[in-house]
Write a protein that holds these residues in place. Structure first.
Motif, PDB file in Angstrom:
ATOM      1  N   GLY A 178       1.883  -2.824 -15.305  1.00 31.52           N
ATOM      2  CA  GLY A 178       1.559  -4.218 -14.989  1.00 31.52           C
ATOM      3  C   GLY A 178       2.455  -4.805 -13.921  1.00 31.52           C
ATOM      4  O   GLY A 178       2.592  -6.027 -13.798  1.00 31.52           O
ATOM      5  N   ASP A 179       3.090  -3.947 -13.125  1.00 32.95           N
ATOM      6  CA  ASP A 179       4.008  -4.420 -12.086  1.00 32.95           C
ATOM      7  C   ASP A 179       3.326  -4.364 -10.723  1.00 32.95           C
ATOM      8  O   ASP A 179       2.810  -3.332 -10.323  1.00 32.95           O
ATOM      9  N   ASN A 180       3.369  -5.476 -10.019  1.00 37.51           N
ATOM     10  CA  ASN A 180       2.725  -5.568  -8.718  1.00 37.51           C
ATOM     11  C   ASN A 180       3.807  -5.583  -7.630  1.00 37.51           C
ATOM     12  O   ASN A 180       3.942  -6.554  -6.912  1.00 37.51           O
ATOM     13  N   ASP A 181       4.580  -4.517  -7.539  1.00 35.57           N
ATOM     14  CA  ASP A 181       5.694  -4.451  -6.586  1.00 35.57           C
ATOM     15  C   ASP A 181       5.128  -4.464  -5.160  1.00 35.57           C
ATOM     16  O   ASP A 181       4.501  -3.493  -4.716  1.00 35.57           O
ATOM     17  N   GLU A 182       5.345  -5.561  -4.436  1.00 35.79           N
ATOM     18  CA  GLU A 182       4.674  -5.765  -3.140  1.00 35.79           C
ATOM     19  C   GLU A 182       4.998  -4.671  -2.125  1.00 35.79           C
ATOM     20  O   GLU A 182       4.147  -4.262  -1.339  1.00 35.79           O
ATOM     21  N   HIS A 183       6.237  -4.238  -2.109  1.00 41.91           N
ATOM     22  CA  HIS A 183       6.676  -3.197  -1.168  1.00 41.91           C
ATOM     23  C   HIS A 183       5.909  -1.895  -1.431  1.00 41.91           C
ATOM     24  O   HIS A 183       5.376  -1.269  -0.513  1.00 41.91           O
ATOM     25  N   VAL A 184       5.837  -1.504  -2.699  1.00 40.01           N
ATOM     26  CA  VAL A 184       5.144  -0.258  -3.061  1.00 40.01           C
ATOM     27  C   VAL A 184       3.642  -0.408  -2.826  1.00 40.01           C
ATOM     28  O   VAL A 184       3.001   0.487  -2.262  1.00 40.01           O
ATOM     29  N   VAL A 185       3.094  -1.557  -3.209  1.00 38.85           N
ATOM     30  CA  VAL A 185       1.655  -1.788  -3.047  1.00 38.85           C
ATOM     31  C   VAL A 185       1.277  -1.702  -1.569  1.00 38.85           C
ATOM     32  O   VAL A 185       0.278  -1.080  -1.193  1.00 38.85           O
ATOM     33  N   CYS A 186       2.107  -2.292  -0.703  1.00 34.31           N
ATOM     34  CA  CYS A 186       1.820  -2.308   0.727  1.00 34.31           C
ATOM     35  C   CYS A 186       1.844  -0.885   1.306  1.00 34.31           C
ATOM     36  O   CYS A 186       0.920  -0.476   2.017  1.00 34.31           O
ATOM     37  N   ILE A 187       2.868  -0.116   0.975  1.00 33.05           N
ATOM     38  CA  ILE A 187       2.980   1.247   1.522  1.00 33.05           C
ATOM     39  C   ILE A 187       1.863   2.140   0.959  1.00 33.05           C
ATOM     40  O   ILE A 187       1.262   2.941   1.679  1.00 33.05           O
ATOM     41  N   ASP A 188       1.542   1.964  -0.305  1.00 31.03           N
ATOM     42  CA  ASP A 188       0.439   2.700  -0.940  1.00 31.03           C
ATOM     43  C   ASP A 188      -0.876   2.417  -0.188  1.00 31.03           C
ATOM     44  O   ASP A 188      -1.644   3.332   0.122  1.00 31.03           O
ATOM     45  N   ARG A 189      -1.099   1.132   0.139  1.00 29.98           N
ATOM     46  CA  ARG A 189      -2.350   0.748   0.817  1.00 29.98           C
ATOM     47  C   ARG A 189      -2.423   1.354   2.228  1.00 29.98           C
ATOM     48  O   ARG A 189      -3.426   1.942   2.620  1.00 29.98           O
ATOM     49  N   ILE A 190      -1.317   1.272   2.978  1.00 30.33           N
ATOM     50  CA  ILE A 190      -1.322   1.822   4.341  1.00 30.33           C
ATOM     51  C   ILE A 190      -1.548   3.340   4.291  1.00 30.33           C
ATOM     52  O   ILE A 190      -2.309   3.903   5.086  1.00 30.33           O
ATOM     53  N   LEU A 191      -0.891   3.994   3.332  1.00 28.96           N
ATOM     54  CA  LEU A 191      -1.046   5.454   3.224  1.00 28.96           C
ATOM     55  C   LEU A 191      -2.487   5.845   2.915  1.00 28.96           C
ATOM     56  O   LEU A 191      -3.000   6.841   3.436  1.00 28.96           O
ATOM     57  N   LYS A 192      -3.141   5.054   2.078  1.00 24.93           N
ATOM     58  CA  LYS A 192      -4.543   5.379   1.744  1.00 24.93           C
ATOM     59  C   LYS A 192      -5.421   5.204   2.977  1.00 24.93           C
ATOM     60  O   LYS A 192      -6.339   5.990   3.211  1.00 24.93           O
ATOM     61  N   GLN A 193      -5.107   4.193   3.796  1.00 22.08           N
ATOM     62  CA  GLN A 193      -5.856   4.021   5.050  1.00 22.08           C
ATOM     63  C   GLN A 193      -5.610   5.210   5.976  1.00 22.08           C
ATOM     64  O   GLN A 193      -6.527   5.751   6.590  1.00 22.08           O
ATOM     65  N   LEU A 194      -4.343   5.618   6.090  1.00 23.34           N
ATOM     66  CA  LEU A 194      -4.007   6.755   6.965  1.00 23.34           C
ATOM     67  C   LEU A 194      -4.721   8.027   6.489  1.00 23.34           C
ATOM     68  O   LEU A 194      -5.216   8.812   7.282  1.00 23.34           O
ATOM     69  N   ASN A 195      -4.792   8.185   5.173  1.00 20.89           N
ATOM     70  CA  ASN A 195      -5.452   9.363   4.581  1.00 20.89           C
ATOM     71  C   ASN A 195      -6.924   9.396   4.940  1.00 20.89           C
ATOM     72  O   ASN A 195      -7.483  10.467   5.189  1.00 20.89           O
ATOM     73  N   GLN A 196      -7.544   8.200   4.938  1.00 21.81           N
ATOM     74  CA  GLN A 196      -8.982   8.133   5.228  1.00 21.81           C
ATOM     75  C   GLN A 196      -9.291   8.424   6.680  1.00 21.81           C
ATOM     76  O   GLN A 196     -10.363   8.867   7.026  1.00 21.81           O
ATOM     77  N   SER A 197      -8.284   8.117   7.539  1.00 24.39           N
ATOM     78  CA  SER A 197      -8.564   8.252   8.974  1.00 24.39           C
ATOM     79  C   SER A 197      -8.310   9.665   9.510  1.00 24.39           C
ATOM     80  O   SER A 197      -8.397   9.896  10.699  1.00 24.39           O
TER      81      SER A 197
END
Ligand code: SIN
Length: 198
Positions: A178-197
């Motif tokens: 239940g933790d929304n750690d902004e730093h981790v969430v942000c890097i996780d999101r960018i990595l998923k975008q990079l993975n898709q591209s």
């Protein structure tokens, strides 16, 4: 540059006064539990924030192309959540080896989220230990913008696997807590975008 903290950690705390102790995990220790424990409980520590500022030359990168893993940075108003494990002292031989690339053991107050565990019902925190890689260790990489951190992680892998999987598993484990750690969430999101591209 990599650094080996195994011998330093051996000298840091005396385990003479107790057989069991809590250790707080905030990174891979949340989701990769390759050590025996007596009990575990969601917990947090006060005055720290989790940051992908530590180099990984031995697990998620190589000396030539280090990855990035989390360490803790002082931040008075922040609280960092994770998982606490009650362990016996012999477990530190394994943990010291696993965290040898720059992490030292520190004593810390561990705050428990619930009081449902028998041995912590009389207090909402316990003294315990945490592994921190401070900025004076040779493997410390320090601040970089989150998109640069993600880019570095995207390109790194080591004996423990791809650096991005460290992030995905940590992000998933934090979501489960239940933790929304902004730093981790942000890097996780960018990595998923990079993975898709690719
Ligand atoms: C921890 O998980 O508590 C330390 C950092 C790591 O091993 O990822």
């Amino acid at each position: 540059m990599s650094v080996n903290t195994i011998n330093q950690n051996k000298l840091r705390q005396s385990f003479n006064d107790f057989d069991e102790i809590w250790v707080f995990g905030y990174g891979s220790l949340i989701y990769k539990v390759d050590f025996p424990f007596i009990e575990k409980a969601p917990a947090s520590i006060k005055g720290w924030q989790r940051r992908f500022w530590q180099g990984s030359h031995d697990h998620r990168g190589t000396p030539k192309q280090p990855g990035r893993v989390v360490t803790l940075i002082h931040s008075a108003l922040d609280e960092c959540s994770g998982m606490a494990y009650k362990v016996t002292q012999d477990v530190f031989e394994h943990l010291d080896y696993r965290e040898k690339n720059g992490y030292l053991r520190y004593e810390i107050d561990i705050y428990f989220k619930g009081l449902k565990h028998d041995n912590i019902k009389n207090a909402d925190y316990k003294k315990g230990l945490v592994y921190i890689a401070h900025e004076d260790n040779a493997a410390f990489l320090g601040y970089a913008p989150e998109h640069e951190i993600a880019q570095q992680i995207h390109c790194s892998s080591g004996p423990s696997g791809q650096n991005r999987d460290y992030v995905f598993q940590l992000a998933e484990a934090l979501r489960a807590l239940g933790d929304n750690d902004e730093h981790v969430v942000c890097i996780d999101r960018i990595l998923k975008q990079l993975n898709q591209s690719v």
